[in-house]
Write an enzyme that holds these catalytic residues in place. Structure first.
Site, mmCIF file in Angstrom:
data_model
loop_
_atom_site.group_PDB
_atom_site.id
_atom_site.type_symbol
_atom_site.label_atom_id
_atom_site.label_comp_id
_atom_site.label_asym_id
_atom_site.label_seq_id
_atom_site.Cartn_x
_atom_site.Cartn_y
_atom_site.Cartn_z
ATOM 1 N N HIS A 1 -5.146 20.120 1.508
ATOM 2 C CA HIS A 1 -5.035 20.329 2.951
ATOM 3 C C HIS A 1 -6.042 21.382 3.401
ATOM 4 O O HIS A 1 -6.774 21.964 2.600
ATOM 5 C CB HIS A 1 -3.597 20.704 3.376
ATOM 6 C CG HIS A 1 -3.241 22.148 3.204
ATOM 7 N ND1 HIS A 1 -2.254 22.768 3.921
ATOM 8 C CD2 HIS A 1 -3.744 23.099 2.379
ATOM 9 C CE1 HIS A 1 -2.159 24.027 3.553
ATOM 10 N NE2 HIS A 1 -3.031 24.256 2.627
ATOM 11 N N CYS B 1 -6.605 29.210 3.277
ATOM 12 C CA CYS B 1 -6.171 27.856 3.650
ATOM 13 C C CYS B 1 -7.056 27.259 4.739
ATOM 14 O O CYS B 1 -6.933 26.084 5.070
ATOM 15 C CB CYS B 1 -4.699 27.834 4.059
ATOM 16 S SG CYS B 1 -3.582 27.806 2.641
ATOM 17 N N HIS C 1 -8.630 22.408 -0.106
ATOM 18 C CA HIS C 1 -8.117 22.974 -1.355
ATOM 19 C C HIS C 1 -6.762 22.343 -1.581
ATOM 20 O O HIS C 1 -6.212 21.695 -0.682
ATOM 21 C CB HIS C 1 -7.988 24.509 -1.253
ATOM 22 C CG HIS C 1 -7.004 24.919 -0.214
ATOM 23 N ND1 HIS C 1 -7.305 24.932 1.125
ATOM 24 C CD2 HIS C 1 -5.695 25.257 -0.296
ATOM 25 C CE1 HIS C 1 -6.235 25.283 1.817
ATOM 26 N NE2 HIS C 1 -5.239 25.477 0.985
ATOM 27 N N HIS D 1 -2.608 22.343 -3.295
ATOM 28 C CA HIS D 1 -1.422 23.087 -3.733
ATOM 29 C C HIS D 1 -0.573 22.181 -4.605
ATOM 30 O O HIS D 1 -0.555 20.960 -4.411
ATOM 31 C CB HIS D 1 -0.574 23.538 -2.537
ATOM 32 C CG HIS D 1 -1.229 24.563 -1.677
ATOM 33 N ND1 HIS D 1 -1.329 25.889 -2.038
ATOM 34 C CD2 HIS D 1 -1.825 24.473 -0.466
ATOM 35 C CE1 HIS D 1 -1.951 26.560 -1.076
ATOM 36 N NE2 HIS D 1 -2.270 25.717 -0.104
ATOM 37 N N ASP E 1 1.577 12.453 -2.574
ATOM 38 C CA ASP E 1 1.074 12.895 -3.875
ATOM 39 C C ASP E 1 -0.383 12.473 -4.070
ATOM 40 O O ASP E 1 -0.731 11.303 -3.884
ATOM 41 C CB ASP E 1 1.947 12.316 -4.993
ATOM 42 C CG ASP E 1 1.635 12.936 -6.343
ATOM 43 O OD1 ASP E 1 1.251 14.128 -6.381
ATOM 44 O OD2 ASP E 1 1.780 12.236 -7.363
ATOM 45 N N HIS E 2 -1.225 13.459 -4.439
ATOM 46 C CA HIS E 2 -2.662 13.250 -4.625
ATOM 47 C C HIS E 2 -3.340 12.745 -3.350
ATOM 48 O O HIS E 2 -4.316 11.992 -3.401
ATOM 49 C CB HIS E 2 -2.946 12.316 -5.814
ATOM 50 C CG HIS E 2 -2.685 12.979 -7.134
ATOM 51 N ND1 HIS E 2 -1.416 13.263 -7.579
ATOM 52 C CD2 HIS E 2 -3.524 13.438 -8.083
ATOM 53 C CE1 HIS E 2 -1.487 13.854 -8.754
ATOM 54 N NE2 HIS E 2 -2.766 13.986 -9.082
ATOM 55 N N GLU F 1 5.169 25.969 -1.396
ATOM 56 C CA GLU F 1 3.729 25.711 -1.408
ATOM 57 C C GLU F 1 3.092 26.425 -2.596
ATOM 58 O O GLU F 1 2.154 25.919 -3.218
ATOM 59 C CB GLU F 1 3.084 26.191 -0.101
ATOM 60 C CG GLU F 1 1.614 25.829 0.003
ATOM 61 C CD GLU F 1 0.997 26.334 1.291
ATOM 62 O OE1 GLU F 1 0.701 25.502 2.162
ATOM 63 O OE2 GLU F 1 0.816 27.560 1.429
HETATM 64 NI NI NI Z 1 -3.320 26.062 1.594
#
Ligand code: NI
Length: 136
Positions: A14, A33, A39, A41, A79-80, A126
């Site tokens: 995200h 972020c 990047h 999580h 997911d992914h 997160e």
């Molecule tokens: Ni982030």
């Protein structure tokens, strides 16, 4: 009343940035972020349901059923994936943990409330140290 929780994990990319703000302002507010090139999580999702024990089975709900509901309706979609781009239910939202937890609640509550149990809370980590809880 008894409560039971199923944990599921997913990895997602995200970026937190408002398009109407400069990169400087986004970095000031969202820190790492706001990195323009994304990047990821490793999220941990805890779904807690509540209700009464079925005297025949001794269960509140069948956890295989709960796992399936969470996976089909949420995990398979995030997911992914890139939360900003790939996930229809996050399309018009900032991809914060807060917004994601509420979106997951909105998706799951009707599925879970069709059973004898009720959705009690969504807890979304997160990072190891930061998590959001939502009770509807
Ligand atoms: Ni982030």
């Amino acid at each position: 009343m008894i409560y039971i929780t199923r944990r599921e994990s997913f990895n997602a990319a995200h970026k937190l940035a408002r398009p109407d703000w400069s990169q400087e302002k986004n970095t000031e507010v969202y820190g790492k972020c706001a990195n323009p090139n994304w990047h990821g999580h490793n999220y941990n999702l805890y779904v807690t349901v509540k209700g009464e024990i079925n005297p025949e089975t001794g269960f509140l709900v069948d956890l295989k059923w709960l796992k399936q509901i969470i996976n089909v309706n949420v995990i398979d979609k995030v997911d992914h994936k890139n939360l900003n781009i790939d996930v229809d239910f996050m399309n018009d939202k900032l991809a914060s943990t807060e917004n994601l937890a509420i979106a997951i609640w909105d998706i799951l509550w009707s599925h879970i409330n069709e059973s004898d149990a009720q959705l009690h809370s969504i807890k979304l980590y997160e990072t190891e140290n930061n998590f959001v809880e939502y009770f509807g």
